[in-house]
Design a protein around this motif. Structure first.
Motif, PDB file in Angstrom:
ATOM      1  N   ALA A 161      82.986   8.221 -18.304  1.00 20.29           N
ATOM      2  CA  ALA A 161      83.340   8.019 -19.711  1.00 20.29           C
ATOM      3  C   ALA A 161      84.137   6.754 -19.902  1.00 20.29           C
ATOM      4  CB  ALA A 161      84.126   9.230 -20.213  1.00 20.29           C
ATOM      5  N   SER A 162      85.008   6.457 -18.928  1.00 25.07           N
ATOM      6  CA  SER A 162      85.830   5.261 -19.047  1.00 25.07           C
ATOM      7  C   SER A 162      84.993   4.005 -18.927  1.00 25.07           C
ATOM      8  CB  SER A 162      86.925   5.268 -17.967  1.00 25.07           C
ATOM      9  OG  SER A 162      86.334   5.296 -16.688  1.00 25.07           O
ATOM     10  N   GLN A 163      83.969   4.018 -18.066  1.00 25.10           N
ATOM     11  CA  GLN A 163      83.114   2.847 -17.933  1.00 25.10           C
ATOM     12  C   GLN A 163      82.302   2.637 -19.203  1.00 25.10           C
ATOM     13  OE1 GLN A 163      80.964   4.024 -14.466  1.00 25.10           O
ATOM     14  NE2 GLN A 163      82.275   2.895 -13.065  1.00 25.10           N
ATOM     15  N   SER A 164      81.771   3.729 -19.786  1.00 22.67           N
ATOM     16  CA  SER A 164      80.926   3.566 -20.950  1.00 22.67           C
ATOM     17  C   SER A 164      81.677   3.047 -22.154  1.00 22.67           C
ATOM     18  CB  SER A 164      80.234   4.875 -21.307  1.00 22.67           C
ATOM     19  OG  SER A 164      80.930   5.975 -20.899  1.00 22.67           O
ATOM     20  N   ALA A 165      82.935   3.276 -22.221  1.00 22.27           N
ATOM     21  CA  ALA A 165      83.698   2.819 -23.383  1.00 22.27           C
ATOM     22  C   ALA A 165      83.915   1.327 -23.365  1.00 22.27           C
ATOM     23  CB  ALA A 165      85.046   3.528 -23.429  1.00 22.27           C
ATOM     24  N   SER A 166      83.748   0.689 -22.190  1.00 23.19           N
ATOM     25  CA  SER A 166      84.059  -0.740 -22.104  1.00 23.19           C
ATOM     26  C   SER A 166      82.857  -1.576 -21.722  1.00 23.19           C
ATOM     27  CB  SER A 166      85.167  -0.961 -21.062  1.00 23.19           C
ATOM     28  OG  SER A 166      84.733  -0.505 -19.795  1.00 23.19           O
ATOM     29  N   SER A 167      81.653  -1.024 -21.730  1.00 22.36           N
ATOM     30  CA  SER A 167      80.487  -1.801 -21.331  1.00 22.36           C
ATOM     31  C   SER A 167      79.481  -1.853 -22.461  1.00 22.36           C
ATOM     32  CB  SER A 167      79.842  -1.174 -20.083  1.00 22.36           C
ATOM     33  OG  SER A 167      79.421   0.136 -20.378  1.00 22.36           O
ATOM     34  N   SER A 168      78.645  -2.865 -22.418  1.00 28.75           N
ATOM     35  CA  SER A 168      77.633  -3.028 -23.454  1.00 28.75           C
ATOM     36  C   SER A 168      76.366  -2.310 -23.028  1.00 28.75           C
ATOM     37  CB  SER A 168      77.340  -4.509 -23.655  1.00 28.75           C
ATOM     38  OG  SER A 168      76.315  -4.684 -24.585  1.00 28.75           O
ATOM     39  N   PRO A 169      75.803  -1.437 -23.873  1.00 25.91           N
ATOM     40  CA  PRO A 169      74.603  -0.690 -23.501  1.00 25.91           C
ATOM     41  C   PRO A 169      73.360  -1.551 -23.597  1.00 25.91           C
ATOM     42  CG  PRO A 169      75.200  -0.162 -25.741  1.00 25.91           C
ATOM     43  CD  PRO A 169      76.270  -1.086 -25.210  1.00 25.91           C
ATOM     44  N   SER A 170      72.278  -1.065 -22.954  1.00 28.53           N
ATOM     45  CA  SER A 170      71.012  -1.787 -23.048  1.00 28.53           C
ATOM     46  C   SER A 170      70.353  -1.445 -24.385  1.00 28.53           C
ATOM     47  CB  SER A 170      70.094  -1.395 -21.894  1.00 28.53           C
ATOM     48  OG  SER A 170      69.808  -0.020 -21.952  1.00 28.53           O
ATOM     49  N   PRO A 171      69.722  -2.400 -25.065  1.00 27.15           N
ATOM     50  CA  PRO A 171      69.104  -2.125 -26.369  1.00 27.15           C
ATOM     51  C   PRO A 171      67.974  -1.105 -26.280  1.00 27.15           C
ATOM     52  CG  PRO A 171      69.375  -4.483 -26.007  1.00 27.15           C
ATOM     53  CD  PRO A 171      69.693  -3.818 -24.721  1.00 27.15           C
ATOM     54  N   LEU A 237      78.793   6.627 -29.461  1.00 24.81           N
ATOM     55  CA  LEU A 237      78.827   5.882 -30.717  1.00 24.81           C
ATOM     56  C   LEU A 237      78.570   4.411 -30.400  1.00 24.81           C
ATOM     57  CD1 LEU A 237      79.476   5.523 -33.770  1.00 24.81           C
ATOM     58  CD2 LEU A 237      81.881   5.192 -33.063  1.00 24.81           C
ATOM     59  N   TYR A 238      77.431   3.897 -30.888  1.00 30.51           N
ATOM     60  CA  TYR A 238      77.085   2.478 -30.683  1.00 30.51           C
ATOM     61  C   TYR A 238      77.529   1.689 -31.918  1.00 30.51           C
ATOM     62  CZ  TYR A 238      74.415   3.255 -26.429  1.00 30.51           C
ATOM     63  OH  TYR A 238      74.056   3.552 -25.156  1.00 30.51           O
ATOM     64  N   VAL A 239      78.095   0.474 -31.660  1.00 27.27           N
ATOM     65  CA  VAL A 239      78.624  -0.387 -32.717  1.00 27.27           C
ATOM     66  C   VAL A 239      78.051  -1.784 -32.531  1.00 27.27           C
ATOM     67  CG1 VAL A 239      80.700  -1.358 -33.766  1.00 27.27           C
ATOM     68  CG2 VAL A 239      80.756   0.964 -32.779  1.00 27.27           C
ATOM     69  N   ASN A 240      77.324  -2.293 -33.550  1.00 28.43           N
ATOM     70  CA  ASN A 240      76.893  -3.684 -33.554  1.00 28.43           C
ATOM     71  C   ASN A 240      77.978  -4.518 -34.250  1.00 28.43           C
ATOM     72  OD1 ASN A 240      74.432  -3.042 -32.391  1.00 28.43           O
ATOM     73  ND2 ASN A 240      73.358  -2.903 -34.351  1.00 28.43           N
ATOM     74  N   ALA A 269      78.388 -11.539 -25.636  1.00 29.60           N
ATOM     75  CA  ALA A 269      77.335 -12.539 -25.851  1.00 29.60           C
ATOM     76  C   ALA A 269      77.692 -13.896 -25.249  1.00 29.60           C
ATOM     77  CB  ALA A 269      77.067 -12.698 -27.339  1.00 29.60           C
ATOM     78  N   LYS A 270      78.939 -14.056 -24.796  1.00 33.38           N
ATOM     79  CA  LYS A 270      79.398 -15.327 -24.211  1.00 33.38           C
ATOM     80  C   LYS A 270      79.230 -16.492 -25.202  1.00 33.38           C
ATOM     81  CE  LYS A 270      80.101 -13.134 -20.376  1.00 33.38           C
ATOM     82  NZ  LYS A 270      81.491 -12.761 -19.986  1.00 33.38           N
ATOM     83  N   ALA A 271      79.552 -16.230 -26.448  1.00 28.75           N
ATOM     84  CA  ALA A 271      79.448 -17.275 -27.475  1.00 28.75           C
ATOM     85  C   ALA A 271      80.619 -18.248 -27.343  1.00 28.75           C
ATOM     86  CB  ALA A 271      79.449 -16.635 -28.856  1.00 28.75           C
ATOM     87  N   PRO A 272      80.401 -19.480 -27.694  1.00 29.79           N
ATOM     88  CA  PRO A 272      81.520 -20.435 -27.675  1.00 29.79           C
ATOM     89  C   PRO A 272      82.554 -20.065 -28.738  1.00 29.79           C
ATOM     90  CG  PRO A 272      79.574 -21.440 -28.654  1.00 29.79           C
ATOM     91  CD  PRO A 272      79.135 -20.123 -28.123  1.00 29.79           C
ATOM     92  N   GLU A 282      76.817  -5.869 -28.910  1.00 29.39           N
ATOM     93  CA  GLU A 282      76.860  -4.418 -29.082  1.00 29.39           C
ATOM     94  C   GLU A 282      77.771  -3.790 -28.034  1.00 29.39           C
ATOM     95  OE1 GLU A 282      73.291  -2.059 -28.054  1.00 29.39           O
ATOM     96  OE2 GLU A 282      73.296  -1.462 -30.175  1.00 29.39           O
ATOM     97  N   THR A 283      78.433  -2.690 -28.408  1.00 23.41           N
ATOM     98  CA  THR A 283      79.250  -1.916 -27.478  1.00 23.41           C
ATOM     99  C   THR A 283      79.074  -0.439 -27.793  1.00 23.41           C
ATOM    100  OG1 THR A 283      81.452  -1.705 -26.494  1.00 23.41           O
ATOM    101  CG2 THR A 283      81.338  -1.865 -28.892  1.00 23.41           C
ATOM    102  N   TRP A 284      79.656   0.449 -26.948  1.00 22.83           N
ATOM    103  CA  TRP A 284      79.586   1.888 -27.230  1.00 22.83           C
ATOM    104  C   TRP A 284      80.818   2.576 -26.656  1.00 22.83           C
ATOM    105  CZ3 TRP A 284      79.542   5.253 -23.103  1.00 22.83           C
ATOM    106  CH2 TRP A 284      79.154   4.743 -21.844  1.00 22.83           C
TER     107      TRP A 284
END
Length: 318
Positions: A161-171, A237-240, A269-272, A282-284
């Motif tokens: 659960a702790s890992q899923s809260a801080s990682s980005s899911p696959s689309p 819960l997924y959040v864009n 996204a590693k945006a500048p 996206e995250t969850w």
């Protein structure tokens, strides 16, 4: 001396072959018949062994002297004439048919057969059996090892659960599950604390490219009153969202209870830095929901880094 009976007084003077001559026959010499003696009537008729004669009741022994062969070789003394033969010797005919000689056994073969070597066939079969057992054991060990490895990989692939809260899911996984549970765009959310909607930054996935902005202030909120939850349990819960090239955080509250850890809104996204358009990602987070209707709120609280725009929210079984 002529053949016949000359009146000899001793058996030696008898002519045993007198019956062969005319004058011998005239004197009455007769051929032997029925075990009788030879020669003339009244001749001595005694049966005795060869080489033995009786003189005055004593046995005359055969000469025992040794004689010399040429070149000085001495022949050992011979057995006396008339002596009894060696008891250890008996003629073969006294025993009937000669015994059947058994062929010599050389051993080593099955059943003691003649000239057979070691049982190589049995050794070969034993060696094949040992090799087969080793091959089967190795195959079983390899199968067990593969099964254990597969099980370990499956166990390790499920995040906590702790890992899923801080990682980005696959689309792909989120899209397949989203069709089964509620989903909401930014313009349908209940906003508060200065939060509003906009559509001037490209890249938002919500209908019409509308997103929530003005969230970078303590007290800003967005609320989703979700209904249609079939059963109580754990969900994702997924959040864009989009950030301007830097990480952000917010507070997540489910049915009036704030989560112990902030909602991770990192720059996946590693945006500048400063580029909102390239910062959409996206995250969850794992949440516990009740059957029926639930209230989900995201807010900017003291200590949060809230420079972030929100696009969509949706649930998947988790």
């Amino acid at each position: 001396m002529t053949p016949g009976n000359n009146g000899a007084s001793t058996p030696e003077d008898d002519d045993p072959f007198g019956y062969l001559y005319a004058d011998g026959q005239a004197n009455g010499a007769q051929p032997p018949s029925g075990g009788g003696g030879y020669g003339y009537p009244g001749s001595v008729n005694r049966v005795r062994p060869v080489g033995e004669r009786q003189y005055g009741g004593q046995q005359a022994a055969a000469p025992t002297a040794q004689y010399q062969q040429p070149y000085g070789q001495t022949v050992p003394q011979q057995q006396a004439y008339g002596a009894q033969p060696n008891a250890a010797y008996q003629a073969p005919e006294s025993f009937g048919a000669p015994p059947t000689q058994q062929p010599p056994s050389y051993g080593g073969g099955r059943g003691g057969g003649r000239g057979r070597g070691p049982n190589t066939k049995g050794l070969l079969i034993g060696a094949i059996a040992v090799v087969a057992a080793v091959v089967i054991g190795i195959s079983v060990a390899m199968m067990n090892g593969n099964g254990d490895t597969k099980t370990g990989d499956q166990a390790g692939s499920t995040p906590s659960a702790s890992q899923s809260a801080s990682s980005s899911p696959s689309p792909s996984s989120s899209a397949s599950d989203a069709a089964e549970l509620p989903k909401i765009d930014a313009k349908a959310l209940l906003l508060g604390g200065g939060a509003t909607t906009a559509s001037d930054i490209d890249g938002a996935k919500a209908d019409g490219g509308v997103y929530v902005t003005g969230f970078n202030a303590v007290g800003a909120t967005l609320t989703w009153n979700v209904s249609g939850i079939a059963k109580s349990g754990g969900y994702r819960l997924y959040v864009n969202y989009g950030v301007p090239g830097k990480d952000a955080t917010a507070t997540l509250t489910i049915n009036g209870t704030a989560q112990s850890r902030p909602l991770n809104l990192s720059n996946f996204a590693k945006a500048p830095e400063g580029n909102y358009e390239k910062g959409w990602t996206e995250t969850w987070a794992s949440v516990q929901l009740n059957k029926g209707t639930n209230t989900i709120k995201i807010s900017c609280e003291q200590g949060d880094q809230c420079d972030v725009n929100f696009d969509q929210l949706y649930l998947v079984n988790g």
